[in-house]
Design an enzyme around this catalytic site. Structure first.
Site, PDB file in Angstrom:
ATOM      1  N   HIS A   1       6.526  -2.273   3.042  1.00  0.00           N
ATOM      2  CA  HIS A   1       6.287  -3.682   3.277  1.00  0.00           C
ATOM      3  C   HIS A   1       5.387  -4.248   2.111  1.00  0.00           C
ATOM      4  CE1 HIS A   1       3.542  -0.858   5.336  1.00  0.00           C
ATOM      5  NE2 HIS A   1       2.685  -1.895   5.101  1.00  0.00           N
TER       6      HIS A   1
ATOM      7  N   ASN B   1       0.887  -1.103   0.063  1.00  0.00           N
ATOM      8  CA  ASN B   1       0.120   0.062   0.072  1.00  0.00           C
ATOM      9  C   ASN B   1       0.778   1.398  -0.108  1.00  0.00           C
ATOM     10  OD1 ASN B   1      -2.325  -1.526   0.316  1.00  0.00           O
ATOM     11  ND2 ASN B   1      -1.971  -1.836   2.594  1.00  0.00           N
TER      12      ASN B   1
HETATM   13  P1  AMP Z   1      -0.356  -0.946   5.709  1.00  0.00           P
HETATM   14  O1  AMP Z   1      -1.564  -0.668   6.444  1.00  0.00           O
HETATM   15  O2  AMP Z   1      -0.149  -1.493   4.379  1.00  0.00           O
HETATM   16  O3  AMP Z   1       0.548   0.113   6.188  1.00  0.00           O
HETATM   17  O4  AMP Z   1       0.049  -2.169   6.899  1.00  0.00           O
HETATM   18  C1  AMP Z   1       0.486  -2.185   7.971  1.00  0.00           C
HETATM   19  C2  AMP Z   1       0.454  -3.633   8.663  1.00  0.00           C
HETATM   20  O5  AMP Z   1       1.529  -3.562   9.866  1.00  0.00           O
HETATM   21  C3  AMP Z   1      -0.593  -4.058   9.135  1.00  0.00           C
HETATM   22  O6  AMP Z   1      -1.236  -5.095   8.652  1.00  0.00           O
HETATM   23  C4  AMP Z   1      -0.533  -4.148  10.649  1.00  0.00           C
HETATM   24  O7  AMP Z   1      -1.249  -4.923  11.473  1.00  0.00           O
HETATM   25  C5  AMP Z   1       1.130  -4.103  10.736  1.00  0.00           C
HETATM   26  N1  AMP Z   1       1.790  -4.125  12.061  1.00  0.00           N
HETATM   27  C6  AMP Z   1       1.520  -2.701  12.789  1.00  0.00           C
HETATM   28  N2  AMP Z   1       2.470  -2.930  13.672  1.00  0.00           N
HETATM   29  C7  AMP Z   1       2.916  -3.993  13.654  1.00  0.00           C
HETATM   30  C8  AMP Z   1       4.052  -4.712  14.504  1.00  0.00           C
HETATM   31  N3  AMP Z   1       4.656  -3.902  15.751  1.00  0.00           N
HETATM   32  N4  AMP Z   1       4.338  -5.983  14.318  1.00  0.00           N
HETATM   33  C9  AMP Z   1       3.971  -6.465  13.181  1.00  0.00           C
HETATM   34  N5  AMP Z   1       2.892  -6.010  12.259  1.00  0.00           N
HETATM   35  C10 AMP Z   1       2.612  -4.748  12.429  1.00  0.00           C
END
Ligand code: AMP
Length: 114
Positions: free
Chosen positions: A101, A88
């Site tokens: 990511h 995203n």
């Molecule tokens: P996005 O919305 O594409 O930026 O995705 C961010 C992702 O990071 C989401 O699916 C969250 O659940 C995940 N996320 C946020 N904090 C953490 C964390 N500390 N460890 C692992 N995943 C995380």
């Protein structure tokens, strides 16, 4: 490393994460709020904000990122049944963490709205 970046904190080991693979400047770890039975995030160790900043990675890192992502899916047994890889960017993309990511999701038939 960017100041106040959550995923840079995971790279540095300052933020706990369930790391499943680490190699060639890439890290894969479990998403903290999984949206599928398998939901792993793949990130480059080097900070770039999103795919829009991919030129900030070396050609080698860009290539390794693809092979690494495919290996993560393979290691989680997703190849026979299928999987999805998404990233995203920005507000309309609902990006919430501003470190590039890739979401690797599988283990069930995914919704066409995910
Ligand atoms: P996005 O919305 O594409 O930026 O995705 C961010 C992702 O990071 C989401 O699916 C969250 O659940 C995940 N996320 C946020 N904090 C953490 C964390 N500390 N460890 C692992 N995943 C995380």
């Amino acid at each position: 490393m960017a100041d106040d970046c959550l995923f840079c904190g995971i790279v540095a080991g300052d933020v706990p994460a369930k790391v499943v693979r680490r190699e060639n400047g890439m890290v894969a770890f479990h998403d903290i709020a999984p949206k599928a039975p398998v939901h792993v995030l793949v990130i480059p160790e080097r900070h770039v904000d999103s795919l829009a900043g991919v030129e900030g990675l070396t050609p080698g890192e860009r290539a390794d990122m693809l092979a690494f992502t495919a290996a993560v899916a393979r290691e989680h047994g997703l190849e026979p049944t299928g999987y999805r890889v998404t990233t995203n960017h920005g507000a309309d993309g609902l990006q919430s963490v501003h470190h590039l990511h890739w979401h690797v999701m599988g283990g069930t038939r995914l919704s066409d709205t995910m």
